[in-house]
Design a protein around this motif. Structure first.
Motif, short mmCIF file in Angstrom:
data_model
loop_
_atom_site.label_atom_id
_atom_site.label_comp_id
_atom_site.label_asym_id
_atom_site.label_seq_id
_atom_site.Cartn_x
_atom_site.Cartn_y
_atom_site.Cartn_z
N GLU A 63 -13.45 -1.52 -6.57
CA GLU A 63 -12.53 -0.40 -6.34
C GLU A 63 -11.44 -0.37 -7.41
O GLU A 63 -11.03 0.71 -7.86
N PHE A 64 -10.98 -1.55 -7.83
CA PHE A 64 -9.96 -1.62 -8.86
C PHE A 64 -10.47 -1.02 -10.17
O PHE A 64 -9.77 -0.24 -10.84
N GLU A 65 -11.71 -1.39 -10.55
CA GLU A 65 -12.28 -0.89 -11.81
C GLU A 65 -12.45 0.62 -11.78
O GLU A 65 -12.20 1.31 -12.77
N ILE A 66 -12.88 1.15 -10.62
CA ILE A 66 -13.06 2.61 -10.49
C ILE A 66 -11.73 3.32 -10.66
O ILE A 66 -11.61 4.30 -11.43
N VAL A 124 0.84 -1.20 0.00
CA VAL A 124 0.00 0.00 0.00
C VAL A 124 0.87 1.25 0.00
O VAL A 124 0.64 2.20 -0.75
N ASP A 125 1.89 1.27 0.85
CA ASP A 125 2.78 2.42 0.95
C ASP A 125 3.46 2.71 -0.39
O ASP A 125 3.56 3.85 -0.81
N ASP A 126 3.92 1.64 -1.06
CA ASP A 126 4.63 1.80 -2.32
C ASP A 126 3.70 2.31 -3.41
O ASP A 126 4.07 3.13 -4.25
N THR A 127 2.45 1.81 -3.40
CA THR A 127 1.50 2.19 -4.44
C THR A 127 1.03 3.64 -4.30
O THR A 127 1.00 4.39 -5.27
N PHE A 128 0.68 4.04 -3.07
CA PHE A 128 0.11 5.37 -2.86
C PHE A 128 1.12 6.39 -2.39
O PHE A 128 0.79 7.57 -2.23
N GLY A 129 2.37 5.96 -2.14
CA GLY A 129 3.39 6.91 -1.73
C GLY A 129 3.14 7.52 -0.37
O GLY A 129 3.34 8.72 -0.18
N ILE A 130 2.71 6.71 0.59
CA ILE A 130 2.42 7.23 1.92
C ILE A 130 3.00 6.30 2.98
O ILE A 130 3.55 5.26 2.66
N SER A 131 2.89 6.71 4.23
CA SER A 131 3.22 5.84 5.36
C SER A 131 1.90 5.40 5.98
O SER A 131 1.24 6.18 6.66
N ILE A 173 0.63 2.52 -16.89
CA ILE A 173 0.88 1.08 -16.84
C ILE A 173 1.46 0.69 -15.49
O ILE A 173 1.03 -0.30 -14.87
N GLU A 174 2.42 1.47 -14.99
CA GLU A 174 3.05 1.15 -13.71
C GLU A 174 2.05 1.22 -12.56
O GLU A 174 2.02 0.35 -11.68
N THR A 175 1.19 2.26 -12.59
CA THR A 175 0.20 2.40 -11.53
C THR A 175 -0.84 1.29 -11.59
O THR A 175 -1.27 0.76 -10.56
N LEU A 176 -1.25 0.90 -12.79
CA LEU A 176 -2.22 -0.19 -12.94
C LEU A 176 -1.64 -1.52 -12.44
O LEU A 176 -2.35 -2.33 -11.84
N LYS A 211 -3.22 -3.74 -9.49
CA LYS A 211 -3.53 -5.16 -9.68
C LYS A 211 -2.94 -6.00 -8.55
O LYS A 211 -3.56 -6.96 -8.08
N ASP A 212 -1.73 -5.62 -8.09
CA ASP A 212 -1.13 -6.32 -6.96
C ASP A 212 -2.00 -6.17 -5.71
O ASP A 212 -2.19 -7.12 -4.95
N LEU A 213 -2.54 -4.97 -5.51
CA LEU A 213 -3.43 -4.73 -4.37
C LEU A 213 -4.70 -5.57 -4.48
O LEU A 213 -5.20 -6.10 -3.49
N LEU A 214 -5.21 -5.70 -5.69
CA LEU A 214 -6.40 -6.52 -5.92
C LEU A 214 -6.11 -7.99 -5.63
O LEU A 214 -6.88 -8.67 -4.96
N ASP A 215 -4.97 -8.47 -6.13
CA ASP A 215 -4.61 -9.88 -5.96
C ASP A 215 -4.39 -10.25 -4.51
O ASP A 215 -4.61 -11.40 -4.11
N THR A 216 -3.90 -9.30 -3.70
CA THR A 216 -3.65 -9.59 -2.28
C THR A 216 -4.86 -9.30 -1.41
O THR A 216 -4.80 -9.47 -0.19
#
Length: 234
Positions: free
Chosen positions: A223-226, A127-134, A204-207, A211-216
């Motif tokens: 939420e993924f589709e939105i 989550v941190d890596d995807t959204f750039g937060i702590s 592409i990188e963000t998608l 997708k990793d967040l969806l798979d886990t």
């Protein structure tokens, strides 16, 4: 023990009762550092008691990606061995957990709770890596200041700086809400201005990360589709 003799270097890690496989008769179940032992006693009219002893070497329990193939489903525990599968049905979830936890710790050196903590840590890092937060800091801020206070504090500023192709903060707060186990009204979440469209490589990188967040299981398919539509500008 009366029906099973321990080896000199063998110790009992769990002792209880469960039904084994398709057998409806309750069996004594032992977990040692060497074997899983099932002792079933039956007695018929006018005959002596029959003792059926089965043992399965612990070293034959399958391990995949450092995870022992020991699955607990409510009161049932499935164990996948090299050449077979064994199933135990316990009389309570607590007993099933005690056995499965002891077996997991024996094979991997880690209890089920320790393995769960490692899985959560990995999800938080994703989550941190995807959204750039702590995430840890975000949750702490939400707990101490409430959602609105967290948004207008450092957490909100950092999320706004990282928002690309959609409202990243809403996604982060959704994850935070799930981790906290509390409801958050959508009205409490200030809407961010959508950033300029990302280039194709960034999309592409963000998608991929989404997708990793969806798979886990961190986000749902909906939420993924939105988020996907927001990122692609649809």
């Amino acid at each position: 023990m009366e029906d099973y003799s321990l080896q000199s270097d063998e110790a009992v890690l769990y002792k209880g009762r469960a039904t084994f496989g398709n057998n409806k008769t309750s069996s004594e179940l032992l977990l040692t550092n060497i074997n899983i032992v099932v002792i079933t006693k039956t007695k018929k009219f006018f005959s002596s008691e029959q003792v059926d002893l089965k043992s399965f070497p612990v070293k034959e329990i399958k391990v995949y990606n450092d995870v022992p193939q020991i699955k607990q489903h409510d009161c049932m525990v499935e164990i996948y061995l090299t050449n077979t599968e064994i199933i135990f049905d316990f009389y309570s979830k607590i007993e099933a957990y005690k056995f499965a936890n002891a077996a997991n710790k024996l094979v991997s050196g880690k209890s089920m709770s320790e393995r769960g903590a490692k899985k959560v840590k990995g999800a938080v890092n994703l989550v941190d890596d995807t959204f750039g937060i702590s995430t840890v800091g975000a949750i702490k801020s939400v707990v101490e200041n409430g959602v609105v206070g967290a948004v207008f504090g450092g957490f909100g500023k950092k999320a706004q700086a990282q928002a690309k192709g959609g409202n990243a903060l809403t996604g982060v707060l959704s994850v935070t809400k799930g981790l906290l186990g509390k409801k958050t009204n959508e009205e409490e979440i200030p809407k961010l201005e959508t950033s300029p469209a990302m280039d194709v490589d960034a999309q592409i990188e963000t998608l991929k990360k989404l997708k990793d967040l969806l798979d886990t299981g961190i986000i749902t398919q909906e939420e993924f589709e939105i988020k996907k539509k927001q990122i692609m500008g649809l």
